[in-house]
Structure formats: C-alpha cells, structure tokens
Design a protein around this motif. Structure first.
Motif, PDB file in Angstrom:
ATOM      1  N   VAL A 169       0.854  -1.184   0.000  1.00  0.00           N
ATOM      2  CA  VAL A 169       0.000   0.000   0.000  1.00  0.00           C
ATOM      3  C   VAL A 169       0.893   1.238   0.000  1.00  0.00           C
ATOM      4  CG1 VAL A 169      -1.744   1.325   1.284  1.00  0.00           C
ATOM      5  CG2 VAL A 169      -1.825  -1.178   1.293  1.00  0.00           C
ATOM      6  N   VAL A 170       0.464   2.235  -0.762  1.00  0.00           N
ATOM      7  CA  VAL A 170       1.141   3.524  -0.763  1.00  0.00           C
ATOM      8  C   VAL A 170       0.131   4.577  -0.320  1.00  0.00           C
ATOM      9  CG1 VAL A 170       2.199   5.301  -2.213  1.00  0.00           C
ATOM     10  CG2 VAL A 170       2.780   2.887  -2.577  1.00  0.00           C
ATOM     11  N   LEU A 171       0.499   5.354   0.682  1.00  0.00           N
ATOM     12  CA  LEU A 171      -0.285   6.501   1.125  1.00  0.00           C
ATOM     13  C   LEU A 171       0.395   7.721   0.528  1.00  0.00           C
ATOM     14  CD1 LEU A 171      -2.381   7.952   2.940  1.00  0.00           C
ATOM     15  CD2 LEU A 171      -0.683   7.820   4.781  1.00  0.00           C
ATOM     16  N   ALA A 172      -0.329   8.442  -0.341  1.00  0.00           N
ATOM     17  CA  ALA A 172       0.271   9.563  -1.060  1.00  0.00           C
ATOM     18  C   ALA A 172      -0.627  10.787  -0.990  1.00  0.00           C
ATOM     19  CB  ALA A 172       0.498   9.179  -2.520  1.00  0.00           C
ATOM     20  N   ASP A 173      -0.018  11.940  -1.068  1.00  0.00           N
ATOM     21  CA  ASP A 173      -0.789  13.175  -1.134  1.00  0.00           C
ATOM     22  C   ASP A 173      -1.611  13.178  -2.424  1.00  0.00           C
ATOM     23  OD1 ASP A 173      -0.891  16.267  -2.037  1.00  0.00           O
ATOM     24  OD2 ASP A 173      -0.897  16.072   0.146  1.00  0.00           O
ATOM     25  N   VAL A 200      -7.977  19.180   1.317  1.00  0.00           N
ATOM     26  CA  VAL A 200      -9.054  19.804   0.555  1.00  0.00           C
ATOM     27  C   VAL A 200     -10.359  19.025   0.764  1.00  0.00           C
ATOM     28  CG1 VAL A 200      -9.802  20.521  -1.749  1.00  0.00           C
ATOM     29  CG2 VAL A 200      -7.365  20.568  -1.155  1.00  0.00           C
ATOM     30  N   ASP A 201     -11.324  19.647   1.406  1.00  0.00           N
ATOM     31  CA  ASP A 201     -12.589  18.979   1.714  1.00  0.00           C
ATOM     32  C   ASP A 201     -13.268  18.398   0.478  1.00  0.00           C
ATOM     33  OD1 ASP A 201     -12.344  19.500   4.422  1.00  0.00           O
ATOM     34  OD2 ASP A 201     -13.638  21.271   4.364  1.00  0.00           O
ATOM     35  N   GLU A 202     -13.207  19.100  -0.648  1.00  0.00           N
ATOM     36  CA  GLU A 202     -13.873  18.647  -1.863  1.00  0.00           C
ATOM     37  C   GLU A 202     -13.294  17.336  -2.399  1.00  0.00           C
ATOM     38  OE1 GLU A 202     -12.622  21.828  -1.504  1.00  0.00           O
ATOM     39  OE2 GLU A 202     -14.551  22.771  -1.090  1.00  0.00           O
ATOM     40  N   GLU A 203     -12.066  17.020  -2.041  1.00  0.00           N
ATOM     41  CA  GLU A 203     -11.439  15.785  -2.525  1.00  0.00           C
ATOM     42  C   GLU A 203     -11.820  14.560  -1.693  1.00  0.00           C
ATOM     43  OE1 GLU A 203      -7.434  17.736  -4.485  1.00  0.00           O
ATOM     44  OE2 GLU A 203      -7.257  16.630  -2.610  1.00  0.00           O
ATOM     45  N   LEU A 204     -12.428  14.774  -0.543  1.00  0.00           N
ATOM     46  CA  LEU A 204     -12.749  13.645   0.339  1.00  0.00           C
ATOM     47  C   LEU A 204     -13.742  12.674  -0.279  1.00  0.00           C
ATOM     48  CD1 LEU A 204     -12.794  15.467   3.768  1.00  0.00           C
ATOM     49  CD2 LEU A 204     -11.023  13.947   2.840  1.00  0.00           C
ATOM     50  N   ALA A 205     -14.541  13.132  -1.232  1.00  0.00           N
ATOM     51  CA  ALA A 205     -15.486  12.246  -1.922  1.00  0.00           C
ATOM     52  C   ALA A 205     -14.771  11.377  -2.956  1.00  0.00           C
ATOM     53  CB  ALA A 205     -16.581  13.068  -2.593  1.00  0.00           C
ATOM     54  N   GLY A 206     -13.510  11.651  -3.222  1.00  0.00           N
ATOM     55  CA  GLY A 206     -12.737  10.863  -4.171  1.00  0.00           C
ATOM     56  C   GLY A 206     -12.183  11.715  -5.289  1.00  0.00           C
ATOM     57  N   LEU A 207     -11.163  11.190  -5.934  1.00  0.00           N
ATOM     58  CA  LEU A 207     -10.564  11.872  -7.075  1.00  0.00           C
ATOM     59  C   LEU A 207     -11.177  11.298  -8.349  1.00  0.00           C
ATOM     60  CD1 LEU A 207      -6.795  11.866  -6.019  1.00  0.00           C
ATOM     61  CD2 LEU A 207      -8.534  13.611  -5.597  1.00  0.00           C
ATOM     62  N   VAL A 254      -9.755   8.463  -0.089  1.00  0.00           N
ATOM     63  CA  VAL A 254      -9.084   9.733   0.181  1.00  0.00           C
ATOM     64  C   VAL A 254      -9.402  10.069   1.637  1.00  0.00           C
ATOM     65  CG1 VAL A 254      -8.846  12.161  -0.430  1.00  0.00           C
ATOM     66  CG2 VAL A 254      -9.398  10.483  -2.216  1.00  0.00           C
ATOM     67  N   VAL A 255      -8.363  10.239   2.438  1.00  0.00           N
ATOM     68  CA  VAL A 255      -8.544  10.530   3.856  1.00  0.00           C
ATOM     69  C   VAL A 255      -8.062  11.945   4.164  1.00  0.00           C
ATOM     70  CG1 VAL A 255      -8.419   8.107   4.573  1.00  0.00           C
ATOM     71  CG2 VAL A 255      -6.334   9.464   4.471  1.00  0.00           C
ATOM     72  N   ALA A 256      -8.711  12.556   5.144  1.00  0.00           N
ATOM     73  CA  ALA A 256      -8.403  13.940   5.518  1.00  0.00           C
ATOM     74  C   ALA A 256      -7.153  14.016   6.378  1.00  0.00           C
ATOM     75  CB  ALA A 256      -9.588  14.540   6.276  1.00  0.00           C
ATOM     76  N   LYS A 257      -6.416  15.094   6.172  1.00  0.00           N
ATOM     77  CA  LYS A 257      -5.328  15.463   7.078  1.00  0.00           C
ATOM     78  C   LYS A 257      -5.829  16.654   7.878  1.00  0.00           C
ATOM     79  CE  LYS A 257      -2.244  15.719   3.561  1.00  0.00           C
ATOM     80  NZ  LYS A 257      -0.974  15.982   2.870  1.00  0.00           N
ATOM     81  N   PRO A 258      -5.586  16.738   9.153  1.00  0.00           N
ATOM     82  CA  PRO A 258      -4.917  15.728   9.970  1.00  0.00           C
ATOM     83  C   PRO A 258      -5.751  14.451  10.026  1.00  0.00           C
ATOM     84  CG  PRO A 258      -5.833  17.451  11.358  1.00  0.00           C
ATOM     85  CD  PRO A 258      -6.057  17.870   9.941  1.00  0.00           C
ATOM     86  N   PHE A 259      -5.073  13.355  10.252  1.00  0.00           N
ATOM     87  CA  PHE A 259      -5.695  12.037  10.158  1.00  0.00           C
ATOM     88  C   PHE A 259      -6.600  11.708  11.333  1.00  0.00           C
ATOM     89  CE2 PHE A 259      -1.605  11.439   7.856  1.00  0.00           C
ATOM     90  CZ  PHE A 259      -2.145  11.260   6.597  1.00  0.00           C
ATOM     91  N   ASP A 260      -7.747  11.139  11.003  1.00  0.00           N
ATOM     92  CA  ASP A 260      -8.572  10.431  11.970  1.00  0.00           C
ATOM     93  C   ASP A 260      -7.992   9.016  11.993  1.00  0.00           C
ATOM     94  OD1 ASP A 260     -10.864   8.292  12.115  1.00  0.00           O
ATOM     95  OD2 ASP A 260     -11.606  10.043  13.225  1.00  0.00           O
ATOM     96  N   GLU A 261      -7.543   8.566  13.144  1.00  0.00           N
ATOM     97  CA  GLU A 261      -6.823   7.290  13.221  1.00  0.00           C
ATOM     98  C   GLU A 261      -7.616   6.126  12.647  1.00  0.00           C
ATOM     99  OE1 GLU A 261      -4.982   6.476  17.002  1.00  0.00           O
ATOM    100  OE2 GLU A 261      -4.285   8.547  17.174  1.00  0.00           O
ATOM    101  N   GLN A 262      -8.861   5.993  13.045  1.00  0.00           N
ATOM    102  CA  GLN A 262      -9.680   4.873  12.584  1.00  0.00           C
ATOM    103  C   GLN A 262      -9.888   4.920  11.073  1.00  0.00           C
ATOM    104  OE1 GLN A 262     -10.383   2.343  14.499  1.00  0.00           O
ATOM    105  NE2 GLN A 262     -11.354   1.245  12.831  1.00  0.00           N
ATOM    106  N   GLN A 263     -10.143   6.102  10.555  1.00  0.00           N
ATOM    107  CA  GLN A 263     -10.377   6.247   9.114  1.00  0.00           C
ATOM    108  C   GLN A 263      -9.120   5.883   8.321  1.00  0.00           C
ATOM    109  OE1 GLN A 263     -10.859  10.257   7.620  1.00  0.00           O
ATOM    110  NE2 GLN A 263     -12.368   9.546   6.120  1.00  0.00           N
ATOM    111  N   LEU A 264      -7.972   6.334   8.761  1.00  0.00           N
ATOM    112  CA  LEU A 264      -6.724   6.023   8.064  1.00  0.00           C
ATOM    113  C   LEU A 264      -6.444   4.521   8.087  1.00  0.00           C
ATOM    114  CD1 LEU A 264      -4.127   6.828   6.617  1.00  0.00           C
ATOM    115  CD2 LEU A 264      -3.105   7.217   8.884  1.00  0.00           C
TER     116      LEU A 264
END
Length: 107
Positions: A34-38, A64-71, A79-89
């Motif tokens: 798995v790769v976690l990337a910006d 960017v909030d608009e990207e949370l629905a996906g690219l 797509v996960v938000a920064k700062p990270f929610d531990e469970q979501q990540l």
C-alpha cells in the motif's frame, strides 16, 4: 509523522516514509503493498502513472474537503483527511491492502 505513528501502532507492517520530491526512486526500488500519497500526486499525470505502475494499493490524503469524496481519475480509491482520523486512516489502508490481496493479519 502522524501516519507512521498511527499505522505502526495499529498494524504489523513495515513503514517507509518518503517526501514527494524523494519518493520516485523509493517507489521504483521496492515493492509496496500500500502507498499513502498526497492527493496532488494522483492528479499529476506522470505521478499518477508512476503510482499505478507500482502495483500497490493506493490511499490518498488531502487537506481539501472537496477531494474527500474521491478523485475523479481514481474511482474507488480512498481519500482521507489530514490531519488524520486514526480509525479512518487504518480502515482505508486495510481496505487498500485487501483489494491488493493482502490478508487482514498482515494489514
């Protein structure tokens, strides 16, 4: 780094951190599950090609909030938000590993 701490405590895995400017040789020199990337990397055609060619499961992070629905060019990729929610990540990385055929006990 936040992601390293979160994933290292939640999973049995090896973690390697690479800054965007340094990651190409790292990605090409190893196989990753798995790769976690910006998210900016997924939107750059050359970088997107490099990520797809890696064969790794992909999870994007964003401020960017608009990207949370996906690219749009990465349907189904988390797509996960920064700062990270531990469970979501952790869940996003586990799901990306499952899609890539990695058993739950390794992710």
């Amino acid at each position: 780094m936040g992601a390293e701490r979160i994933l290292g405590s939640a999973m049995t895995c090896e973690i390697q951190i690479a800054m965007p400017r340094d990651y190409p040789p790292v990605l090409e020199g190893r196989n990753f599950d798995v790769v976690l990337a910006d998210s900016s990397l997924g939107q750059n055609p050359d970088e997107a090609h490099r990520l797809r060619a890696s064969g790794a499961g992909i999870v994007f992070s964003t401020l960017v909030d608009e990207e949370l629905a996906g690219l749009p060019t990465w349907p189904g990729t988390a797509v996960v938000a920064k700062p990270f929610d531990e469970q979501q990540l952790v869940e996003a990385v586990r799901n990306a590993a499952r899609v890539n055929g990695i058993p739950d006990d390794r992710a």
